[in-house]
Design a protein around this motif. Structure first.
Motif, PDB file in Angstrom:
ATOM      1  N   GLY A 131     -14.504  16.648 -32.699  1.00 48.42           N
ATOM      2  CA  GLY A 131     -15.484  15.753 -33.300  1.00 48.42           C
ATOM      3  C   GLY A 131     -15.455  15.844 -34.811  1.00 48.42           C
ATOM      4  N   SER A 132     -16.468  15.271 -35.442  1.00 48.14           N
ATOM      5  CA  SER A 132     -16.505  15.182 -36.901  1.00 48.14           C
ATOM      6  C   SER A 132     -16.571  16.549 -37.581  1.00 48.14           C
ATOM      7  CB  SER A 132     -17.673  14.303 -37.356  1.00 48.14           C
ATOM      8  OG  SER A 132     -18.887  14.799 -36.828  1.00 48.14           O
ATOM      9  N   ASP A 133     -17.247  17.521 -36.961  1.00 50.22           N
ATOM     10  CA  ASP A 133     -17.330  18.863 -37.553  1.00 50.22           C
ATOM     11  C   ASP A 133     -15.950  19.511 -37.607  1.00 50.22           C
ATOM     12  OD1 ASP A 133     -20.025  18.549 -37.874  1.00 50.22           O
ATOM     13  OD2 ASP A 133     -20.612  19.878 -36.224  1.00 50.22           O
ATOM     14  N   LYS A 134     -15.197  19.356 -36.542  1.00 52.29           N
ATOM     15  CA  LYS A 134     -13.845  19.919 -36.492  1.00 52.29           C
ATOM     16  C   LYS A 134     -12.943  19.227 -37.508  1.00 52.29           C
ATOM     17  CE  LYS A 134     -10.312  22.290 -34.836  1.00 52.29           C
ATOM     18  NZ  LYS A 134     -10.168  23.748 -34.965  1.00 52.29           N
ATOM     19  N   VAL A 135     -13.068  17.911 -37.615  1.00 55.54           N
ATOM     20  CA  VAL A 135     -12.264  17.168 -38.595  1.00 55.54           C
ATOM     21  C   VAL A 135     -12.582  17.645 -40.011  1.00 55.54           C
ATOM     22  CG1 VAL A 135     -11.821  14.895 -39.620  1.00 55.54           C
ATOM     23  CG2 VAL A 135     -11.954  15.134 -37.131  1.00 55.54           C
ATOM     24  N   ARG A 159      -3.484  18.430 -45.187  1.00 51.40           N
ATOM     25  CA  ARG A 159      -4.857  17.916 -45.138  1.00 51.40           C
ATOM     26  C   ARG A 159      -4.890  16.421 -45.473  1.00 51.40           C
ATOM     27  NH1 ARG A 159      -7.578  22.626 -48.652  1.00 51.40           N
ATOM     28  NH2 ARG A 159      -5.535  22.502 -49.641  1.00 51.40           N
ATOM     29  N   ASN A 160      -4.511  15.657 -44.486  1.00 46.13           N
ATOM     30  CA  ASN A 160      -4.464  14.212 -44.615  1.00 46.13           C
ATOM     31  C   ASN A 160      -5.316  13.652 -43.477  1.00 46.13           C
ATOM     32  OD1 ASN A 160      -3.361  11.550 -43.668  1.00 46.13           O
ATOM     33  ND2 ASN A 160      -2.121  11.753 -45.520  1.00 46.13           N
ATOM     34  N   ARG A 161      -6.387  12.969 -43.844  1.00 43.71           N
ATOM     35  CA  ARG A 161      -7.349  12.492 -42.834  1.00 43.71           C
ATOM     36  C   ARG A 161      -6.685  11.583 -41.784  1.00 43.71           C
ATOM     37  NH1 ARG A 161     -12.615  13.053 -42.583  1.00 43.71           N
ATOM     38  NH2 ARG A 161     -12.788  13.723 -44.760  1.00 43.71           N
ATOM     39  N   ALA A 162      -5.804  10.705 -42.227  1.00 40.38           N
ATOM     40  CA  ALA A 162      -5.138   9.792 -41.284  1.00 40.38           C
ATOM     41  C   ALA A 162      -4.267  10.568 -40.286  1.00 40.38           C
ATOM     42  CB  ALA A 162      -4.303   8.767 -42.034  1.00 40.38           C
ATOM     43  N   LYS A 163      -3.575  11.594 -40.770  1.00 44.23           N
ATOM     44  CA  LYS A 163      -2.718  12.393 -39.881  1.00 44.23           C
ATOM     45  C   LYS A 163      -3.546  13.240 -38.917  1.00 44.23           C
ATOM     46  CE  LYS A 163       1.227  12.476 -43.037  1.00 44.23           C
ATOM     47  NZ  LYS A 163       2.115  13.277 -43.879  1.00 44.23           N
ATOM     48  N   ILE A 164      -4.664  13.749 -39.390  1.00 41.72           N
ATOM     49  CA  ILE A 164      -5.557  14.521 -38.512  1.00 41.72           C
ATOM     50  C   ILE A 164      -6.134  13.607 -37.429  1.00 41.72           C
ATOM     51  CG2 ILE A 164      -7.769  15.754 -38.414  1.00 41.72           C
ATOM     52  CD1 ILE A 164      -7.024  16.883 -41.256  1.00 41.72           C
ATOM     53  N   ALA A 165      -6.598  12.427 -37.840  1.00 43.31           N
ATOM     54  CA  ALA A 165      -7.139  11.461 -36.877  1.00 43.31           C
ATOM     55  C   ALA A 165      -6.066  11.044 -35.871  1.00 43.31           C
ATOM     56  CB  ALA A 165      -7.689  10.234 -37.610  1.00 43.31           C
TER      57      ALA A 165
END
Length: 197
Positions: A77-81, A92-98
């Protein structure tokens, strides 16, 4: 590049981590579902970066992403992200994590509805079906001959995207195919060429 008497593929850097990866893993056929998932995620993480950058962070990825367990990752969820975005052990790339989370969800969906199964198998059989279940053996004499993508990687990319995967373009898919031994792209002068056959 050579180490003593051993000739290696031209892309191998001088760092021991790079040499070990080339000598022990790259191009060796992988059939384990979890390892294939890991490599697909790592190849996607590499987009826009060098492979050595991702190799250096590989253990960090394994720790941060629960040893690449799709069932756990799919529930992030959002906390883990937010925690992952603060983790220097990964890219640390939000698109790659998502995409990693979405890919885990897509992977689970494939397992549950059976669409990954070619012949009653699992993710491995789906992936390997793009090369008819056996490695494509190339005979490149020079690194400049090796393509960035092929018809097979284009087909794999298209199929994965259709199933909801991201960061799986044809170039990423070809790097994935090379890494997991779906193709033998060691150059013929490399000592590993015959060993991985």
């Amino acid at each position: 590049m050579s180490d003593g008497q051993q000739s290696r593929c031209g892309w191998v850097g001088a760092e021991q981590l790079y040499i070990d990866y080339h000598d022990q893993e790259w191009g060796v056929p992988v059939y384990d579902d979890r390892m294939l998932f890991e490599m697909l995620i790592l190849e996607g993480a590499q987009a826009g970066l060098s492979w050595i950058t991702v190799l250096r962070k590989r253990e960090g990825y394994r720790e941060a992403f629960d040893k690449f367990d799709p069932e756990i990752i799919a529930g992030y969820g959002s906390d883990k992200v937010a925690a992952l975005m603060e983790n220097p052990g990964i890219v640390r790339n939000r698109a790659k994590i998502a995409a990693t989370i979405g890919n885990a969800q897509a992977w689970l969906e494939m397992m549950e509805d059976g669409t990954a199964q070619a012949d009653g198998g699992a993710f491995s059989k789906f992936i390997w079906s793009f090369v008819d279940g056996k490695p494509i053996v190339n005979r490149w004499r020079d690194l400049s001959e090796v393509p960035a993508e092929t018809a097979e990687s284009q087909a794999l990319s298209k199929a994965l995207k259709k199933k909801g995967f991201r960061f799986v373009g044809p170039t990423i898919c070809y790097a994935f195919m090379q890494a997991t031994g779906m193709v033998n792209d060691h150059t013929v002068d490399c000592f590993r060429y015959d060993q991985v056959l």
